[in-house]
Design an enzyme around this catalytic site. Sequence first.
Site, PDB file in Angstrom:
ATOM      1  N   ASP A   1      -1.616   6.894   6.574  1.00  0.00           N
ATOM      2  CA  ASP A   1      -2.636   5.980   6.059  1.00  0.00           C
ATOM      3  C   ASP A   1      -2.929   4.957   7.153  1.00  0.00           C
ATOM      4  OD1 ASP A   1      -4.189   4.049   4.886  1.00  0.00           O
ATOM      5  OD2 ASP A   1      -2.787   3.586   3.255  1.00  0.00           O
TER       6      ASP A   1
ATOM      7  N   LYS B   1     -12.691  -1.586   7.390  1.00  0.00           N
ATOM      8  CA  LYS B   1     -12.005  -2.597   8.205  1.00  0.00           C
ATOM      9  C   LYS B   1     -12.422  -2.479   9.671  1.00  0.00           C
ATOM     10  CE  LYS B   1      -8.368  -2.124   4.875  1.00  0.00           C
ATOM     11  NZ  LYS B   1      -8.521  -3.331   4.058  1.00  0.00           N
TER      12      LYS B   1
ATOM     13  N   TRP C   1       0.837  -1.211   0.000  1.00  0.00           N
ATOM     14  CA  TRP C   1       0.000   0.000   0.000  1.00  0.00           C
ATOM     15  C   TRP C   1       0.864   1.251   0.000  1.00  0.00           C
ATOM     16  CZ3 TRP C   1      -4.365  -0.760  -2.038  1.00  0.00           C
ATOM     17  CH2 TRP C   1      -5.048  -1.967  -1.824  1.00  0.00           C
TER      18      TRP C   1
HETATM   19  N1  PMP Z   1      -4.110   1.465   2.416  1.00  0.00           N
HETATM   20  C1  PMP Z   1      -4.163   0.352   3.186  1.00  0.00           C
HETATM   21  C2  PMP Z   1      -3.214   0.211   4.326  1.00  0.00           C
HETATM   22  C3  PMP Z   1      -5.100  -0.645   2.885  1.00  0.00           C
HETATM   23  O1  PMP Z   1      -5.156  -1.745   3.616  1.00  0.00           O
HETATM   24  C4  PMP Z   1      -5.979  -0.476   1.794  1.00  0.00           C
HETATM   25  C5  PMP Z   1      -7.051  -1.494   1.433  1.00  0.00           C
HETATM   26  N2  PMP Z   1      -6.890  -2.743   1.811  1.00  0.00           N
HETATM   27  C6  PMP Z   1      -5.864   0.681   1.025  1.00  0.00           C
HETATM   28  C7  PMP Z   1      -4.941   1.635   1.369  1.00  0.00           C
HETATM   29  C8  PMP Z   1      -6.764   0.914  -0.163  1.00  0.00           C
HETATM   30  O2  PMP Z   1      -8.022   1.156   0.319  1.00  0.00           O
HETATM   31  P1  PMP Z   1      -9.305   1.280  -0.611  1.00  0.00           P
HETATM   32  O3  PMP Z   1      -9.612  -0.062  -1.112  1.00  0.00           O
HETATM   33  O4  PMP Z   1     -10.321   1.823   0.361  1.00  0.00           O
HETATM   34  O5  PMP Z   1      -8.982   2.256  -1.687  1.00  0.00           O
END
Ligand code: PMP
Length: 366
Positions: free
Chosen positions: A175, A199, A105
Amino acid sequence: MPTIHRVHNFAAGPAVLPLPVLEEIQRDLIALPGVGMSILEISHRSKAFESILAQAEADVRALGQIPPQYRVLFLQGGASMQFSMVPMNLLGPGATADYIDTGSWSEKAIKEARKVGAVQVAASTKADHYTRVPAQTELTLSPGAAYVHLTSNNTIEGTQYQRLPDVGETPLVNDTSSDMFSRPIDVARHAVIYAGAQKNMGPAGLTIVIVREDMLERSRGRQATLPTMLSYAVHAENQSLYNTPPVFSVYALGLVMKWLLNQGGLGAIAAINERKAAKLYAEIDRTAFYRGTAEKSSRSLMNVTFRLPTEELERLFVKESTAAGLDGLKGHRSVGGMRASIYNAFPEEGIDALVAFMRDFEQKRG
Ligand code: PMP
């Protein structure tokens, strides 16, 4: 009424929600008390929704003990949209943003920021297959950076910062998609905190962004070129009602906030989360049959990642655990192995059931 059977849901997100929240949604789905319409039907400009939104924000603020100089925005586009909105609002021409690279991520956040401006990777644990987060001494911060970006919990790799790194006066952007409100958070050390709701906080479709007023000033400075929908300032000035927000997701998040407050707030939730994770890591450490993939000092309380001796056994483990009512334990396709996501709403009985299953599986197959 037929008996409702719920499995233990270890999914990484969208993830398990508190049962009392689901029951309240079910009870009130046809007609919200005092409104006579479903939450799925009401106008986002109605008095009823205005008060739902205001209450959700008040509860987010109470839970996170958010200081007054921060705005709470209810946005869409997921945390992935924030990968672009953060640099588009905060990274001016000629400036550099520092990113700490701790997993898939973070990599995605870096990739998007590079499309907007200059990025310096302040530290990366990629060479260690992202099995840990970096120590303070590993950070090379650029003097005068526009901001430092980090990922507090790495959902795929199962690592998490135990404490925030010190980035001096540079604005910190975090994030927190996979550990928001799972433990106390020192908002005052941040400039921007963002997280997808799906989550720890509610259903999909909603992203929470907590942004300090001075960052809104930067955003205002870019108003002329920034697409309206991507401007923090626009969303802040319109109380997250510039356009139609995800009405149902805001409502459901509000219910989860109430549930978290009723649990005793973030200190109480953190203690429960620590106990749940400790049980699972103890089982992983008890035997060489299971191998935790994260370094112990970086282990996540939210996503517990582990491997078995062979991929064949891993396939069997997934198959048999699913059949036993333990759903979603297969690790992310990019890393393999197992991942137990045990967010706020994941019940402790589910951990006990998994530990029992692991013992049994090892006895049969080990
Ligand atoms: N950052 C992290 C740490 C994540 O775990 C996720 C999704 N699993 C995201 C960003 C992306 O999130 P989204 O699917 O809401 O765009």
